[in-house]
Design an enzyme around this catalytic site. Structure first.
Site, PDB file in Angstrom:
ATOM      1  N   GLY A  35      38.197  37.895  46.731  1.00  0.00           N
ATOM      2  CA  GLY A  35      38.395  37.987  45.316  1.00  0.00           C
ATOM      3  C   GLY A  35      39.256  39.193  45.173  1.00  0.00           C
ATOM      4  N   GLY A  37      40.320  42.375  42.317  1.00  0.00           N
ATOM      5  CA  GLY A  37      39.852  43.285  40.948  1.00  0.00           C
ATOM      6  C   GLY A  37      41.099  44.011  40.238  1.00  0.00           C
ATOM      7  CE  LYS A  57      38.103  47.669  45.286  1.00  0.00           C
ATOM      8  NZ  LYS A  57      37.119  47.974  44.467  1.00  0.00           N
ATOM      9  CG  ASP A 151      30.750  50.139  35.157  1.00  0.00           C
ATOM     10  OD1 ASP A 151      30.117  49.633  34.260  1.00  0.00           O
ATOM     11  OD2 ASP A 151      31.518  49.684  36.052  1.00  0.00           O
ATOM     12  CE  LYS A 153      30.578  46.346  34.948  1.00  0.00           C
ATOM     13  NZ  LYS A 153      31.707  46.710  33.822  1.00  0.00           N
ATOM     14  CG  ASN A 156      30.284  47.299  39.217  1.00  0.00           C
ATOM     15  OD1 ASN A 156      31.230  46.648  39.594  1.00  0.00           O
ATOM     16  ND2 ASN A 156      30.559  47.946  38.037  1.00  0.00           N
ATOM     17  CG  ASP A 169      33.366  48.037  41.861  1.00  0.00           C
ATOM     18  OD1 ASP A 169      34.417  48.750  42.280  1.00  0.00           O
ATOM     19  OD2 ASP A 169      33.445  47.097  41.513  1.00  0.00           O
ATOM     20  CB  THR A 186      29.869  46.576  29.998  1.00  0.00           C
ATOM     21  OG1 THR A 186      30.563  46.511  31.311  1.00  0.00           O
ATOM     22  CG2 THR A 186      29.838  45.176  29.353  1.00  0.00           C
TER      23      THR A 186
HETATM   24  P1  ATP Z   1      37.026  46.233  39.365  1.00  0.00           P
HETATM   25  O1  ATP Z   1      38.488  46.101  39.626  1.00  0.00           O
HETATM   26  O2  ATP Z   1      36.911  46.491  37.976  1.00  0.00           O
HETATM   27  O3  ATP Z   1      36.190  46.857  40.568  1.00  0.00           O
HETATM   28  P2  ATP Z   1      36.161  43.933  40.521  1.00  0.00           P
HETATM   29  O4  ATP Z   1      34.705  44.334  41.069  1.00  0.00           O
HETATM   30  O5  ATP Z   1      35.993  42.529  40.172  1.00  0.00           O
HETATM   31  O6  ATP Z   1      36.763  44.593  39.600  1.00  0.00           O
HETATM   32  P3  ATP Z   1      36.756  44.130  43.495  1.00  0.00           P
HETATM   33  O7  ATP Z   1      35.769  45.368  43.551  1.00  0.00           O
HETATM   34  O8  ATP Z   1      38.263  44.841  43.921  1.00  0.00           O
HETATM   35  O9  ATP Z   1      36.956  44.073  41.843  1.00  0.00           O
HETATM   36  O10 ATP Z   1      36.021  42.981  44.021  1.00  0.00           O
HETATM   37  C1  ATP Z   1      37.075  41.561  43.886  1.00  0.00           C
HETATM   38  C2  ATP Z   1      36.253  40.669  44.182  1.00  0.00           C
HETATM   39  O11 ATP Z   1      35.729  40.735  45.625  1.00  0.00           O
HETATM   40  C3  ATP Z   1      34.824  40.719  43.588  1.00  0.00           C
HETATM   41  O12 ATP Z   1      34.459  39.341  43.251  1.00  0.00           O
HETATM   42  C4  ATP Z   1      33.712  41.102  44.416  1.00  0.00           C
HETATM   43  O13 ATP Z   1      32.537  40.353  44.265  1.00  0.00           O
HETATM   44  C5  ATP Z   1      34.255  40.761  45.606  1.00  0.00           C
HETATM   45  N1  ATP Z   1      33.893  42.074  46.554  1.00  0.00           N
HETATM   46  C6  ATP Z   1      34.225  43.225  46.709  1.00  0.00           C
HETATM   47  N2  ATP Z   1      33.837  43.941  47.591  1.00  0.00           N
HETATM   48  C7  ATP Z   1      33.241  43.121  48.259  1.00  0.00           C
HETATM   49  C8  ATP Z   1      32.458  43.007  49.510  1.00  0.00           C
HETATM   50  N3  ATP Z   1      32.228  44.426  50.095  1.00  0.00           N
HETATM   51  N4  ATP Z   1      31.772  42.088  49.963  1.00  0.00           N
HETATM   52  C9  ATP Z   1      31.753  40.878  49.513  1.00  0.00           C
HETATM   53  N5  ATP Z   1      32.561  40.819  48.424  1.00  0.00           N
HETATM   54  C10 ATP Z   1      33.141  41.652  47.751  1.00  0.00           C
HETATM   55 MG    MG Z   2      34.602  45.783  41.781  1.00  0.00          MG
END
Ligand code: ATP
Ligand code: MG
Length: 296
Positions: A35, A37, A57, A151, A153, A156, A169, A186
Site C-alpha cells: 500500500g 501512504g 516502508k 491519532d 483511529k 491506524n 503510525d 481526524t
Molecule cells: P499515512 O501516510 O498517513 O501514514 P497510511 O497509514 O495510509 O497513511 P502507510 O502507513 O504508509 O500509509 O501505509 C500504507 C498502506 O500499507 C496502508 O494501507 C497500510 O494498511 C499498509 N501497511 C502499512 N504498514 C503495514 C504493515 N506493517 N503491515 C501490513 N500493512 C501495512
Molecule cells: Mg499509516
C-alpha cells in the site's frame, strides 16, 4: 512472492535478529506492494538470512524535503523503535541511503482493522471487547513511556495473522511531560478538550477509546454529522445516543458512558477498563480475534 500464511508462524523465528548490524535493502527480498501512504510505499519483505517476513516502508527523501518533514519522521522512528508491546506494531530497524529511508516493520498480515469493520458492518461484542482490551493495554504501556498517540483511529489499527490488534503510525504521537495544545487528528475522534483547544493530556486517548468502542459495536462513530461543525458541536455537548438498530448489552453502554465523559479527569482509567465487567465477560484473553463476514 506470496507468503504461505500457514507456514509463516510455524517455520519462522519469533523475532528477527535485527539488532546486530547495519542493514541495507540488499539484506531483504522485496515482495509484493502492500500500500501507499503520504510519504512512502509499503512492501512485503523477507530478511534473507533468517527468512523472517517483515513490512518495508520505503520513504523517498525528496518527498520529505518537499514537506519539510525530517524532524517529524525522526520523531516517528524514535518513538516507535523504543516501544515493545504485543499490541504495538514493532519497528525492528531502519536505515537510509542517498534517496530513501527504509523502516523495517512488523508485518500485519490481515491489514487495516478499518477495512474489516467496513466490510462486516460492525463487530460482535466479543471482538469489540477484545480489541478495546488490546488497545487499553497498549495505551497503558505507551502512557507509562510518556507517549500519547493522539491519532488512534481505525485506519491506524492493523491486524496480524492471528487477528491480534496492532497500533501503527506514530506519525502524530508526541512524547509528553507537559500538557499539549495542538489541534490535530481526524475530527470524529477529537476529544472535547481538543475541539475547545484547551490543554490536553493522556486522557485524550481514553476518549478516543470510547469513540472506537462505540464504532466497533455500531459501525459508525457516535458524533457523526453531515457538517463538520455539527460533529464538533455534538462532541463538545457529548450528544451521545445509542440507536435501537442494534441490541447492545448494558455493560457495553456503561463502559462507553464512562469513557465519553467531558471532564477528562473523570474518564475511566485504562487499568479500570481492563477490570470492567464488559471486558472481563467478553474479551478474548489471547487478544486474537477473527471476525467472520456474517457477524452476529
Ligand atoms: P499515512 O501516510 O498517513 O501514514 P497510511 O497509514 O495510509 O497513511 P502507510 O502507513 O504508509 O500509509 O501505509 C500504507 C498502506 O500499507 C496502508 O494501507 C497500510 O494498511 C499498509 N501497511 C502499512 N504498514 C503495514 C504493515 N506493517 N503491515 C501490513 N500493512 C501495512
Ligand atoms: Mg499509516
Amino acid at each position: 512472492y506470496e507468503i504461505p500464511t500457514s507456514l509463516r508462524s510455524a517455520s519462522v523465528p519469533l523475532s528477527p535478529p535485527m539488532e546486530r548490524r547495519q542493514w541495507s535493502l540488499t539484506d531483504f527480498d522485496v515482495g509484493k506492494f502492500i500500500g501507499e501512504g503520504k510519504f512512502g510505499k509499503v512492501y512485503l519483505g523477507r530478511e534473507k538470512q533468517s527468512g523472517y517476513v517483515v513490512a518495508l516502508k520505503v520513504i523517498y527523501k525528496t518527498k520529505l524535503e518537499k514537506y519539510r518533514f525530517h524532524g517529524h519522521l525522526r520523531r516517528e522512528i524514535e518513538i516507535q523503535h523504543g516501544l515493545d508491546h504485543p499490541n504495538v506494531l514493532r519497528l525492528f530497524a531502519w536505515f537510509h541511503d542517498a534517496d530513501r529511508v527504509v523502516l523495517v516493520l512488523e508485518y500485519a498480515a490481515r491489514g487495516e482493522l478499518y477495512k474489516l469493520l467496513r466490510s462486516v458492518g460492525h463487530f460482535s461484542e466479543r471482538t469489540a471487547a477484545t480489541y478495546v482490551a488490546s488497545l487499553a493495554g497498549a495505551l497503558a504501556y505507551c502512557h507509562k513511556k510518556q507517549v500519547i498517540h493522539r491519532d488512534i483511529k481505525p485506519e491506524n489499527l492493523l491486524l496480524d495473522i492471528e487477528g491480534r490488534l496492532k497500533i501503527a503510525d506514530f506519525g502524530w504521537a508526541v512524547r509528553s511531560n507537559a500538557k499539549r495544545h495542538t489541534l490535530c487528528g481526524t475530527i470524529d475522534y477529537l476529544a472535547p478538550e481538543m475541539v475547545e483547544k484547551k490543554a490536553h493530556d493522556y486522557a485524550v486517548d481514553n476518549w478516543t477509546l470510547g469513540i472506537l468502542c462505540y464504532e466497533f459495536l455500531y459501525g459508525s462513530p457516535p458524533f457523526e454529522a453531515a457538517e463538520q461543525q455539527d460533529t464538533l458541536m455534538r462532541i463538545v455537548k457529548v450528544d451521545l445516543l445509542f440507536p435501537k438498530t442494534r441490541d447492545i448489552s448494558a455493560d457495553a453502554k456503561d463502559l462507553i458512558c464512562k469513557l465519553l465523559v467531558k471532564d477528562s479527569s473523570k474518564r475511566i482509567s485504562l487499568d479500570d477498563i481492563l477490570k470492567h465487567a464488559w471486558i472481563v465477560k467478553n474479551a478474548e484473553p489471547s487478544g486474537s480475534c477473527i471476525e467472520q463476514k456474517a457477524s452476529a
